[in-house]
Every structure is written in C-alpha cells, then in structure tokens.
Design an enzyme around this catalytic site. Structure first.
Site, PDB file in Angstrom:
ATOM      1  N   GLY A 194     104.059  53.631  98.741  1.00 25.19           N
ATOM      2  CA  GLY A 194     104.138  54.985  99.249  1.00 25.19           C
ATOM      3  C   GLY A 194     105.499  55.293  99.836  1.00 25.19           C
ATOM      4  O   GLY A 194     105.953  56.433  99.850  1.00 25.19           O
ATOM      5  N   PHE A 195     106.177  54.251 100.278  1.00 22.49           N
ATOM      6  CA  PHE A 195     107.457  54.430 100.948  1.00 22.49           C
ATOM      7  C   PHE A 195     108.604  54.590  99.974  1.00 22.49           C
ATOM      8  O   PHE A 195     109.655  55.056 100.328  1.00 22.49           O
ATOM      9  CB  PHE A 195     107.730  53.199 101.809  1.00 22.49           C
ATOM     10  CG  PHE A 195     107.475  51.931 101.056  1.00 22.49           C
ATOM     11  CD1 PHE A 195     108.431  51.433 100.193  1.00 22.49           C
ATOM     12  CD2 PHE A 195     106.254  51.266 101.170  1.00 22.49           C
ATOM     13  CE1 PHE A 195     108.176  50.281  99.476  1.00 22.49           C
ATOM     14  CE2 PHE A 195     106.016  50.119 100.456  1.00 22.49           C
ATOM     15  CZ  PHE A 195     106.966  49.615  99.599  1.00 22.49           C
ATOM     16  N   GLY A 196     108.417  54.158  98.722  1.00 18.61           N
ATOM     17  CA  GLY A 196     109.519  54.177  97.775  1.00 18.61           C
ATOM     18  C   GLY A 196     109.447  52.954  96.884  1.00 18.61           C
ATOM     19  O   GLY A 196     108.389  52.355  96.708  1.00 18.61           O
ATOM     20  N   VAL A 197     110.590  52.565  96.347  1.00 16.76           N
ATOM     21  CA  VAL A 197     110.611  51.505  95.342  1.00 16.76           C
ATOM     22  C   VAL A 197     111.362  50.293  95.898  1.00 16.76           C
ATOM     23  O   VAL A 197     112.291  50.430  96.685  1.00 16.76           O
ATOM     24  CB  VAL A 197     111.304  52.013  94.056  1.00 16.76           C
ATOM     25  CG1 VAL A 197     111.237  50.959  92.963  1.00 16.76           C
ATOM     26  CG2 VAL A 197     110.641  53.293  93.598  1.00 16.76           C
ATOM     27  N   VAL A 198     110.941  49.081  95.491  1.00 14.92           N
ATOM     28  CA  VAL A 198     111.626  47.856  95.892  1.00 14.92           C
ATOM     29  C   VAL A 198     112.378  47.288  94.685  1.00 14.92           C
ATOM     30  O   VAL A 198     111.798  47.143  93.611  1.00 14.92           O
ATOM     31  CB  VAL A 198     110.626  46.807  96.417  1.00 14.92           C
ATOM     32  CG1 VAL A 198     111.370  45.560  96.866  1.00 14.92           C
ATOM     33  CG2 VAL A 198     109.814  47.374  97.562  1.00 14.92           C
ATOM     34  N   ASP A 249      99.336  46.002 110.557  1.00 17.76           N
ATOM     35  CA  ASP A 249      99.041  46.199 109.136  1.00 17.76           C
ATOM     36  C   ASP A 249      98.972  44.861 108.414  1.00 17.76           C
ATOM     37  O   ASP A 249      99.597  44.663 107.373  1.00 17.76           O
ATOM     38  CB  ASP A 249     100.080  47.131 108.497  1.00 17.76           C
ATOM     39  CG  ASP A 249      99.544  47.780 107.221  1.00 17.76           C
ATOM     40  OD1 ASP A 249      98.318  47.709 106.988  1.00 17.76           O
ATOM     41  OD2 ASP A 249     100.340  48.348 106.458  1.00 17.76           O
TER      42      ASP A 249
END
Ligand SMILES: *[C@@H]1O[C@H](CO)[C@@H](O)[C@H](O)[C@H]1NC(C)=O
Ligand SMILES: *[C@@H]1O[C@H](CO)[C@@H](O)[C@H](O)[C@H]1NC(C)=O
Ligand SMILES: *[C@@H]1O[C@H](CO)[C@@H](O)[C@H](O)[C@H]1NC(C)=O
Ligand SMILES: *[C@@H]1O[C@H](CO)[C@@H](O)[C@H](O)[C@H]1NC(C)=O
Ligand SMILES: *[C@@H]1O[C@H](CO)[C@@H](O)[C@H](O)[C@H]1NC(C)=O
Ligand SMILES: *[C@@H]1O[C@H](CO)[C@@H](O)[C@H](O)[C@H]1NC(C)=O
Ligand SMILES: *[C@@H]1O[C@H](CO)[C@@H](O)[C@H](O)[C@H]1NC(C)=O
Ligand SMILES: *[C@@H]1O[C@H](CO)[C@@H](O)[C@H](O)[C@H]1NC(C)=O
Ligand SMILES: *[C@@H]1O[C@H](CO)[C@@H](O)[C@H](O)[C@H]1NC(C)=O
Ligand SMILES: *[C@@H]1O[C@H](CO)[C@@H](O)[C@H](O)[C@H]1NC(C)=O
Length: 884
Positions: free
Chosen positions: A587-591, A702
């Site tokens: 959800g935060f972006g891409v790694v 988390d």
C-alpha cells in the site's frame, strides 16, 4: 488418524516429565562448544548447554585425558581467563526467587603446567570467596549457596588475584521453594548436606527434584537401618526418598548420637536442617523418643519421628557455636525403648552480600551505550562501579556509603572509535557530570538533549565529524558555566542562527495522505466482527523533519539525521539501476532491489506520494531505526527525503518474508520445524529488545508473518516499523492511541479499549506462532471457526492436534515442542492482556522448544559420563561432619 492421536499424547507426556522437572534450571557446561550444545548428561538426565552466550571473554580447554573417567561430562571442559582482571557471567534470573547456586571448578591440569589456580569469586559487587585449588585432595572443588537475587540479572565474576588464570567448569542454578531455607538476613553457604548411609551413592537429580546433592556419610560408631517401604515426603522440603530410606542409630543403644563439625569462620552463624523419619516398623510396646541438644544454643525435647513420614527440625534463628566447633547430640529420653535415629542433615553458614549495586537505570544505560557503540572493553563486565577497585575503566562513579547505590558521574570515551550519531541513551545517565567523546568519528548533529542533563558541567565533542548547528539551549548552558569543547568538527556551525527554518507549507502537504482508512477485524468472544475505523490526524507534534533544502549552502543541511545515510533521489535512481528490479509491492509503494557502493545489496522502499503510510510513518520509521539496533531488526542503510521523493533503504533480505516460505511462494524447500523455531526465536528476540531494551520501550504494532524477513542464512528479522510507538515509562505504562495494525493480528483488547501496551505485540506474535505451526489462513470463512485463535482453541480442546499441524512438515518434528509452541501461542492470544506472557518469557519458552527439538535431532553422544565416579566433595575439610 489414530497414529496422530497417539503421538500427540506421548508428546504431551514427555513434555510434562522433562519440562516440568527441570523448570527454571540453568545448567551451563563452561567451555563446551556451542555447536554440540545442548546435550543431556546421561548420569543425571540434566540438560546442559554451552556457556558461550553468557560471557564474551575467556577461552575453552579440556582437562587431561587420563582424568576423564573421574568426572561427569559437564566437568570435562572448562573456561579459563588469561585476560582481564575481572570476567563475569551475566545470567537471567527471577528477582526474589530462592536459588540454589552451585559452581564447579576442576583444574585437571588443562594447561599442562601443574600449577593450581588461585582467584576470587564475586557475586555481583560482593566478594563471595577465595578459590584456592592448591592443597585440594582432588583436582576440583565446588562452591554452593542458597541466594535470593535482588534483580533479574545475576553477575557471577571471577577475579584474578595473582599470576594464575581463573577457571570454571560448570554453573548450575536451581530455583527452590520460597518458603524453605529462609534466613533472617543474608544467604546460606553450604557446609555440608549428607544422608546417613554406608552406601557410596550420591543422591541428586532426578531423585531430588531441586537437584540438591546429598552425599553419603557414616561411621563405625553407628548402626544402619534401611527400608524399602514408601516414605511420605511430598510437602515443603521435599527431601528425596532415597536420602530418607536409610538412617543411623548409635551402636551403643544407650549412648547419644553425636555429630561435630567446625564451621568456617569459627564464629560464623549456622543454620541447621535435620530430617527424620521412622523407618522401622515398631511393635505396640516400642517407642522412640529423644532430645536434640546443642549445648547452650539449641534444645528441642521429646522428638518422635513420624512413621514413614518426614519430620524436619530446623533452627529458626541463626546459631553460634563455640570456638571448638558445633556439637549436635541426639539423646534418648528415659521413656524411650529405642535409641535415637537420624536420616539426613544439612548445615549452612550465613554469608552476607550487603553491597547495593550501582543504580540500575545507570547500569541499563551504560550497557546500552556499550552495545550501541559496540565497545569491546574487557573491563566492562559485571557491576560498572563496584567493587571500587574493579570498576570499569573510562568511567567515574560517586560513592556515598554501603546503603546508597553508586552513580555514574563521568564517562570518557575519548579516542574509542565511536561512529554514528550521539546516542540519546546518554541522557539516561542522570547524574553524569563529565562527558568526553572527543577524537572519534561521530556524525550527525549536536543533540539538544545534552542541555537537559542538569548535572553536566563538562562536555568534550572535539575532533569528530559533527554537522549542523549547536542548539541554542546548549549555548545558554555554556553561559551558565558549562564547559563545551567543539573544535575540530569542520562542518559544525557554532552559532544557532544558522538553523534552517522549517517549511510548514510543505509539511502539511505530505501529512495529508495519512488520513487513511484502516480496516480492522477483531474477534470478540466467539464472533468475528468486521468494523471500519477512521484514523484521525495525530494532533500532537507535527513532524519537525525539514524537507527539501537540497542544493543550498552546506551549513543549512538539516541536522536531524546523520548526513552519511541521507541519499539524493539521483543516487536512489542509480543504486536501483533506475528502478529495474521490483522485489515487492504494498500500500505504501514499491520495493526495489539496489546496490550501494557496488557491494552492499539493499532493498529500496519508495513511498508513493499518495501512500497511506504517509510522511508520518516514514519519519517514525527513520527515527526509530536510527535509534534502535539489534541483530533481529532489519537495519536501515539510509533514506531519501527530497521533495515528493521519499525512500527508505534497508539491508537486503534475500530470503523474503516468513509468509512466502509458509505459503511456498518463495520456492525452495519447506521450512523445517527446526528452522521455524529458529525464526520464531529471532523474531521474539527482536520484539523483546523493542519492549525491554529500548528506552522508552517501543510497541511494534504490526507484527505479522509478512513483517518477519529472512536473510541469507534464514535468520529472522523484524521489519516495518512505520506504526511503532514508544510509550512513557514513569507512571503510565499504556498509551491511548488510534487503533492501527493488520486485521486478524490485531489484539482485541487494544481494539476495544484503544489502550496500547506491549502485550498487543504479544498477541500478534501468538498469531504468528499459530501460523508457523498450522500454516493456515488467519481468517477463513469456510472454517467452522473462521478465526485461527478460535479454530486452534477448538481443536486443542478435542486433543487431536495432528490434523492441524502443517502437513508440509511431514511429521518431521518433536511433537512435544509443537505442543509447547501451541500452548505458548494460546497463552499469547489470551483475551486478557494481563494473562499474556512477556516477550522475555516467550523467548525462554521458545528456547526450551529449540532444545527439545535439537535433542531429537542432536548427534551429541555421551562418551565418558557412564562411569560417574564423582570427585569427592572437597569442601573445606573442617566442615566435614565427624561422628563421635
Ligand atoms: C589430580 O589428579 C592427578 C591424577 O589423578 C593426581 O596425580 C594429582 O595428585 C591430583 N591433584 C591433586 C591436587 O589432588
Ligand atoms: C512465595 O511465593 C508465593 C507465590 O509465588 C507468594 O504468594 C508468597 O508470598 C511467597 N512467600 C515468601 C515468603 O516470599
Ligand atoms: C502425606 O502427608 C500429607 C500431609 O501430611 C497427607 O495429606 C497425605 O495424605 C500423606 N500421604 C500418604 C500417602 O500418607
Ligand atoms: C554405652 O553407653 C552408656 C551411656 O553412655 C555407657 O555407660 C556404657 O558404658 C556404654 N557401653 C559400652 C559398651 O560402651
Ligand atoms: C514387647 O513385646 C514383645 C512381644 O509382643 C516382647 O517380646 C518384648 O520383650 C516387649 N518389649 C519390651 C521392651 O517390653
Ligand atoms: C536446654 O535444656 C537444658 C536442660 O533441659 C537447659 O539447662 C538449657 O538452658 C536449655 N538451653 C536452651 C538454649 O534452651
Ligand atoms: C536510580 O536512579 C533513578 C533516576 O535517577 C531513580 O529514579 C531510581 O530511584 C534510582 N534507583 C535506585 C535503586 O536508587
Ligand atoms: C548514606 O548516605 C546517604 C546520603 O549521603 C545518607 O542519607 C544516609 O543516611 C547514609 N546512610 C548511612 C547508613 O550512613
Ligand atoms: C579522557 O581520556 C583521555 C586519554 O584517554 C585524556 O587525554 C583526557 O584528558 C580524558 N578526559 C577527561 C575529561 O579526563
Ligand atoms: C570526516 O569526514 C571527512 C569527509 O566528510 C572524511 O574525509 C574524514 O575521514 C572524516 N573523519 C573522520 C575522523 O571520520
């Protein structure tokens, strides 16, 4: 099916027998190689482990070969200390528990020099005893006390006194009941513990559930009686049956039975425990009655030992024998038809450990500093300030009197090779007056907190690579008399006005996206409830991290983070080869995969501007990772904070996450039960560090299987600290927060009350343990019980866990350890957070599981322990009792 059931039942039984009996035991075989550890000592059934994780110094050796058959396996290796004045073991114990602590020292000519060692033994800051092996009849000696630790850690130190190196062969700790062996003050040092028998056999574990060692003792003046009948000895002292089933009576039936000994020193205060049981079947007209007399100090008249039941007579107050020694008489009364009898006795002297240790918040702080800067100073072992002549080098302490804990008042880490930033842990040294960090390679800014340490009167930071500007509050302190040395930091700005102004407009822009929606699924009672919750903006302190500013004058660089680890967006593009290889997406972006300096592989998490994690989480994660360092936490290599481009650069974890391995998305072979336990221990250690090693403590918030990453050797590390939250320590232990976390893993109590404690992480960790064991979805609507906690709980009650264990394991596991993990998991997910274990308890339990799994697969074979001619108990010869 049937087979599963049977296996499971056997497993439970085995765990009960083994685990219950050695519960809380610490059995260290000093100098034993860790690769072959643990092993089970065949002659006692005790599980010994290597000592190497409890001490950083010393070397391993073996006693001479021809002595091997004289000793049990734990005594064949030893650790010796050629370096340093004081070397210390640091053991985890339970404060307030009564421990039997036994140390064994066997020289055995390990160094081929035939010179008997001579050194001092310390318990924490107090001298325990001089160990002088010269003149011992055997090649070894034992030292034993019964002691209640004041803290949850116990330091056992060996201190060099002359030219010989201190040695140690074994360390054994056994928790005792807290209502036995109680003293008015001080601890008990064993003089002797004997049972009256003319056999040769030593009685100890497993006959004695506390592993007290009972040596046989007899004399030609006695006659022996024995019994095969059962003796009731279950309560309090739990003297083993084997030690009670024989007894001595005086050979001359009308004479008293006399035992004498000389305590050391002769004026020592003595505690005595006498154990009696009538083990003869008496006729109707027969009686046995006698008085117990120690002339002038102790009387107990009219003793009749109960039939086949134990009676213990002990001195409630300490006794002082006269200078000739102690003389115990058992005198037959006129109405008795039988002579007196005695089955077993123990004698102790009082040993005081009066010195209060250094203030524990100072100790925790300095140990954290040692770990943070990886200081390998050999004198930094044991108590930092005590004893005064052995205090840590580079430290200064204040000493008032014996009833006031010393404080650390100066720290000189000049030219100690320090790197990284100035650690905030330093402010926990609340009484520090002088701080010298000169001539190191420290980077980052001069922190504001230094000005808040009121006691400081001298700070030397010269000769480092500090940057940014000097905080105004520190300059104010300088005006009040604080000596502040800063020269030799080329990029440090000495006035406060060069502080960059915060750009508020930009900040608002980046915070906005975090007002996102989190879905939380929670189990309440037997129902699974779905609800939605909005996460409002955090109204407290907006992120003070200055954004942008790239390309301006060097001196206006943001000073919050060390400059070293900050990368430009261009550098990020370069290291990822223009974002070529994608490792994952969330959800935060891409790694992306990347490479720094062509050598170090990294994972680059690029936050999309619309990311729900947002700038706040970004900042939280960077701040946290800057502050905490632990082998089981994924470490931050750097970050990028350039306008809209936010990126976090981590160490690369080539084996992905735990979830991928369980679901077999990562390819490769199935993660074995042993590896799963290993990963669980790793993750638990990381979490334990966050909860107890960090000041203030951190809650991860988390914990889930996708946040446990694996490196090339399958070592587990916790990732994703974006939600982490620290909480104040003083009066409050809980923080009211906005509920966050991942559905299914979320602690229902936290969800209902919004009160966050570290026990919420324990809950989530329990879910991970269930996942590890069952490899089933956390929530599966098609199951009778959709949530995994309900489902496993239901199956466990029916007892047939064979069906829920991950079939990929092909039953290749120790059923006992699987059961234990499930039990542990179920206690972690207890609805009431108060009933959940702490992470330290979880770590201990998991380590026990590893031991039982290892012992199943273990190769370590016993060589010599079959012949267990224990070396003669060479306590001080005077304290060996004598018959008269
Ligand atoms: C140690 O053991 C060896 C071999 O058994 C023996 O020769 C030696 O005398 C012993 N040392 C002492 C101090 O008893
Ligand atoms: C012993 O332990 C029990 C529970 O663990 C506690 O209730 C009791 O007060 C303790 N007794 C003493 C003398 O410390
Ligand atoms: C053992 O002693 C306890 C307490 O004195 C008693 O309750 C119990 O019944 C006895 N057991 C036997 C087998 O005599
Ligand atoms: C036995 O003990 C009594 C009382 O001490 C003493 O008078 C008697 O002489 C002793 N008998 C022998 C055989 O020693
Ligand atoms: C006790 O009674 C037995 C017979 O029941 C007898 O032989 C013995 O002498 C008596 N002993 C005493 C001391 O009276
Ligand atoms: C022990 O008993 C004897 C005689 O019964 C008496 O003289 C003595 O004072 C008593 N000692 C103690 C310490 O009670
Ligand atoms: C140690 O120091 C801290 C803070 O200075 C204080 O709160 C605490 O009471 C001290 N502990 C002891 C045992 O003196
Ligand atoms: C120890 O020192 C403290 C502080 O200086 C003082 O308050 C206390 O009375 C002293 N205690 C003793 C036993 O001297
Ligand atoms: C710290 O130690 C260094 C040498 O190691 C010494 O030169 C310096 O004066 C010390 N600093 C203080 C404040 O004593
Ligand atoms: C300080 O940083 C400069 C470059 O920024 C580097 O050349 C130098 O070696 C560093 N000094 C230390 C002591 O690390």
């Amino acid at each position: 099916m049937k087979c599963h059931l049977l296996l499971a039942m056997i497993g439970v039984f085995a765990v009960m027998v083994v685990a219950q009996k050695q519960e809380g035991f610490i059995s260290l075989d000093c100098g034993f190689p860790i690769e072959e550890s643990p092993y089970s000592d065949l002659s006692t059934g005790l599980t010994f482990t290597s000592d190497s994780t409890f001490i950083q110094t010393g070397k391993s050796a073996r006693i001479e070969k021809q002595l091997n058959q004289n000793f049990r396996k734990p005594y064949l290796t030893l650790r010796y200390f050629p370096e340093g004045k004081r070397n210390c073991y640091s053991l985890n114990v339970n404060r307030g528990t009564n421990y039997l602590i036994s140390l064994t020292f066997i020289y055995g000519n390990y160094d081929d020099l035939n010179v008997y060692p001579n050194f001092d033994l310390y318990l924490g800051p107090d001298k325990w005893r001089r160990i002088d092996m010269e003149g011992r009849r055997s090649n070894g000696t034992k030292e034993e006390i019964i002691h209640i630790p004041r803290k949850n850690s116990l330091d056992i130190c060996l201190v060099r006194t002359g030219t010989t190196s201190p040695i140690i062969s074994a360390i054994e700790l056994r928790p005792l009941r807290n209502d036995t062996y109680v003293t008015h003050s001080g601890s008990l040092r064993r003089s002797f513990r004997v049972y009256l028998s003319n056999s040769e056999r030593e009685v100890r574990f497993a006959d004695d559930i506390y592993d007290r060692i009972w040596t046989p003792f007899f004399s030609s003046r006695y006659t022996q009686i024995t019994t095969n009948l059962n003796i009731n000895t279950t309560d309090t002292f739990e003297v083993p049956k084997a030690a009670l089933s024989s007894a001595a009576m005086p050979r001359n039936a009308s004479a008293p039975l006399i035992i004498t000994w000389k305590p050391i020193p002769s004026d020592a205060e003595v505690y005595l425990y006498l154990h009696f049981a009538e083990i003869q079947t008496l006729g109707a007209n027969e009686t046995r009655e006698f008085d117990i007399i120690m002339k002038g100090i102790f009387n107990q008249s009219g003793i009749t030992p109960p039939k086949f039941e134990r009676l213990t007579v002990f001195s409630a107050v300490p006794l002082q024998c006269d200078l000739d020694g102690c003389r115990l008489e058992l005198v037959r009364t006129p109405k008795s038809t039988l002579p007196p009898l005695i089955n077993a006795l123990e004698a102790y002297t009082i040993i005081e450990f009066p010195q209060l240790e250094t203030n524990s918040s100072d100790v925790v702080a300095i140990k954290n500093i040692k770990a943070t800067y990886r200081l390998g100073k050999i004198s930094w072992q044991g108590d930092p300030c005590l004893p005064q002549e052995l205090s840590w080098e580079n430290l200064g302490c204040s000493y008032a009197n014996i009833s006031t804990p010393p404080r650390i008042i100066s720290l000189n880490l000049s030219a100690s090779g320090l790197t990284g930033s100035i650690s905030p842990i330093l402010q926990n040294l609340a009484h520090i007056q002088e701080l010298d960090l000169s001539n190191n390679s420290l980077t980052g800014s001069v922190p504001k907190f230094l000005a808040n340490i009121k006691s400081l009167s001298f700070i030397n930071l010269s000769g480092n690579n500090l940057t940014g500007s000097v905080p105004q509050n520190l300059l104010d302190r300088e005006k009040e008399g604080l000596v502040l040395k800063l020269e030799g930091n080329p990029e440090l700005c000495k006035i406060s006005s060069c502080n960059p102004k915060e750009k508020k407009g930009l900040l608002v822009l980046v915070i906005a996206p975090i007002a996102s929606v989190l879905i939380a699924i929670v189990v309440v009672g037997l129902f699974v409830v779905f609800r939605k919750k909005k996460v409002p903006l955090d109204v407290h302190a907006p992120p003070s991290l200055p954004v942008a500013n790239v390309g301006h004058s060097k001196h206006s660089e943001p000073s919050f983070f060390s400059k070293k680890i900050r990368f430009t967006y261009f550098e990020v593009q370069e290291m990822t080869n223009n974002f070529k290889r994608v490792l994952g997406e969330g959800g935060f972006g891409v790694v992306y995969h990347g490479c720094v300096n062509d050598t170090q592989q990294v994972a680059v998490k690029l936050l999309s501007p619309s990311s729900s994690q947002g700038y706040k989480h970004f900042k939280a994660e960077v701040e946290l990772l800057m502050r905490v360092h632990h082998i089981n936490l994924v470490s931050l290599v750097g970050y990028c904070d350039e306008g809209d481009h936010l990126a976090l650069i981590y160490e690369y974890m080539p084996n992905g996450d735990l979830k991928q391995h369980l679901s077999r998305k990562h390819g490769g072979s199935v993660l074995s039960w042993k590896s799963r336990l290993g990963v669980a221990v790793d993750a638990a250690l990381g979490l334990e560090y966050l909860h107890t090693g960090c000041k203030p403590p951190m809650v991860h918030r988390d914990i889930k299987s996708t946040n446990i990453l694996l490196n090339e050797s399958f070592q587990g590390k916790l990732a994703d600290f974006g939600l982490s939250r620290s909480f104040p320590m003083a009066n409050e232990t809980q923080v009211s927060t906005v509920v966050a976390g991942t559905p299914g893993y979320l602690d229902p109590e936290y969800y209902q009350t919004n009160w966050l404690t570290e026990k919420s992480d324990v809950y989530s960790f329990g879910i991970v343990l269930l996942e590890l064991t069952t490899n089933s979805p956390i929530i599966q609507q098609s199951r009778e019980k959709p949530h995994i906690v309900e489902w496993v709980g239901f199956i466990v009650r029916t007892g047939d866990i064979g069906n829920i264990i991950d079939p990929n394991l092909h039953e290749d596991y120790d059923v006992g350890s699987v059961w234990k993990v499930i039990e542990l998991a179920m206690s972690c997910v207890n609805i009431s957070s108060g009933r959940r274990p702490t992470m330290s308890q979880v770590v201990n339990d998991l380590k026990e599981c590893v031991i039982s799994e290892n012992s199943r697969t273990g190769e370590s074979q016993e060589m010599n322990s079959m012949s267990s001619i224990e070396f003669s108990m060479d306590m001080d010869t005077e304290v060996i009792p004598k018959a008269r």
